[in-house]
Every structure is written in C-alpha cells, then in structure tokens.
Scaffold this motif. Sequence first.
Motif, short mmCIF file in Angstrom:
data_model
loop_
_atom_site.label_atom_id
_atom_site.label_comp_id
_atom_site.label_asym_id
_atom_site.label_seq_id
_atom_site.Cartn_x
_atom_site.Cartn_y
_atom_site.Cartn_z
N SER A 1 8.14 62.14 -5.66
CA SER A 1 7.72 61.02 -4.62
C SER A 1 6.56 62.36 -3.56
O SER A 1 5.54 61.52 -3.34
CB SER A 1 8.66 60.53 -3.59
N ASP B 1 0.33 56.00 -4.10
CA ASP B 1 1.47 54.95 -3.73
C ASP B 1 2.70 54.91 -4.56
O ASP B 1 2.56 54.69 -5.99
CB ASP B 1 1.14 53.58 -3.66
N THR B 2 3.80 55.21 -3.94
CA THR B 2 5.30 55.32 -5.06
C THR B 2 5.57 54.70 -4.85
O THR B 2 6.95 54.00 -5.68
CB THR B 2 6.31 56.51 -4.65
N SER B 3 5.20 53.19 -4.37
CA SER B 3 6.21 51.65 -4.00
C SER B 3 6.15 50.86 -4.72
O SER B 3 7.74 50.41 -6.01
CB SER B 3 5.69 51.19 -3.20
N GLU C 1 9.64 52.24 -7.16
CA GLU C 1 10.98 52.97 -6.70
C GLU C 1 11.74 51.94 -7.52
O GLU C 1 13.10 52.25 -7.17
CB GLU C 1 10.67 52.20 -5.00
#
Length: 205
Positions: free
Chosen positions: A130, A139-141, A144
């Motif tokens: 991250s 964007d790491t969403s 997740e």
Amino acid sequence: MQTALDQEMAWRIKEIGVFKVGAGANGPQRKPLIRAGVALLYAHWEGFIKNSSEIYLSYVESRALPYRDLKSCFVVFGLKGKINKLVDSRKSLPNIEAVNFIFSKMDETAKLQIGSAVDTESNLTSKVFSNIAGSLDIDTSPYETKFHLIDTSLVEKRNKVAHGEFLDIKGSDFSSLVDDILGLMRLYKTDIENAASLENYKRAP
C-alpha cells in the motif's frame, strides 16, 4: 514502457507455471515442489511490484517534465534528500534553506532517484504494498479484499519456508494462491499502464 512491463510479467508467469503444474501432479516430489513454489511465488510478487514500479518511475522521468508539473508524490522521489532534511531538522535555518532549495528546483526537469525509490523491505506485506502503490498515486482499494491473503497465505507461509519450518499445503490451495497472486500482479500492471496512458502523474492545472 509497455514492452518492458509485458516482458517483466511474461517470464514470471512462465516460471510460476512450472511449479503450479508440478504441485498438481502425484508423487513424492509434490510437497517439496509446493513449498518451493510458495517461496518462488513470493519472490515474483515482490520482484514484479518493485520492478514494475521502477519502470513506471523511469517512464515518468523520461517525460522530462519540470517538478512543478508533477504530482507531489513524484516530486518527493526527486527531492527526497532535502525533504528528509526538512523533516529531521529542529533548527529554523536548515529548514528555511531546505524550503528555499525545493522552491528553486520547481522549474527544473525532474530527476527521480529511481534506484532507491521502491523499498519492499524484503517483506512485501499488504502494508508495504500500500505504501509503494500510494507513493505512485495508485488507488489500493481494489486490492483490499486480498490483503489478508497476501499477509497470511503468501508472506507468512513464505517466511515459514524461508526459516526452514515444515509447511503442508494442498496442491489445490497452492493453485488457488497462484491464481490470486497473479491476478494481483496483472491488476497492478494494468493500473500502471492506465496511469501512464492517462498521464496521472501530472499535477492538475
């Protein structure tokens, strides 16, 4: 950049595939192959994230843009030494000098410190990943839902193998892990390609 990313991915898929096939076969070699495969899969996960990130940074640098046209996260890669000095110093004069230096460099062509830019800490957990992705404004969403898998099914198991501990994994579980990790690597590759194509490294006007 596209060719470099394609090549970076292709040889890793081919090598991982050898262990995936071996792990699915019957025989006494299956379990050692799975344990070795876990270590290799982790190595490719870490290697791909690091190398593809550096490929993207090299691409951004090749655009020959001034610092002021780049997003702040990329400016950090070029002026990190002075920024660190600004953070560390408790004296006003060095801080003022550091800020003045940073402002004076804004119109210069960005030179990013790529060699030391991406630190996987030799333990590419979801937290470390991250941090790397965030430093590139990715964007790491979407990742997740796989963070727990990265930390427990990959990193934790790889550490056990690396420390000589016994690890018993079913062939089907290893195959699923390979598919998941390759999926994350492909997603990261796509995100980098899109970021480059859309010029997401540029500061908004």
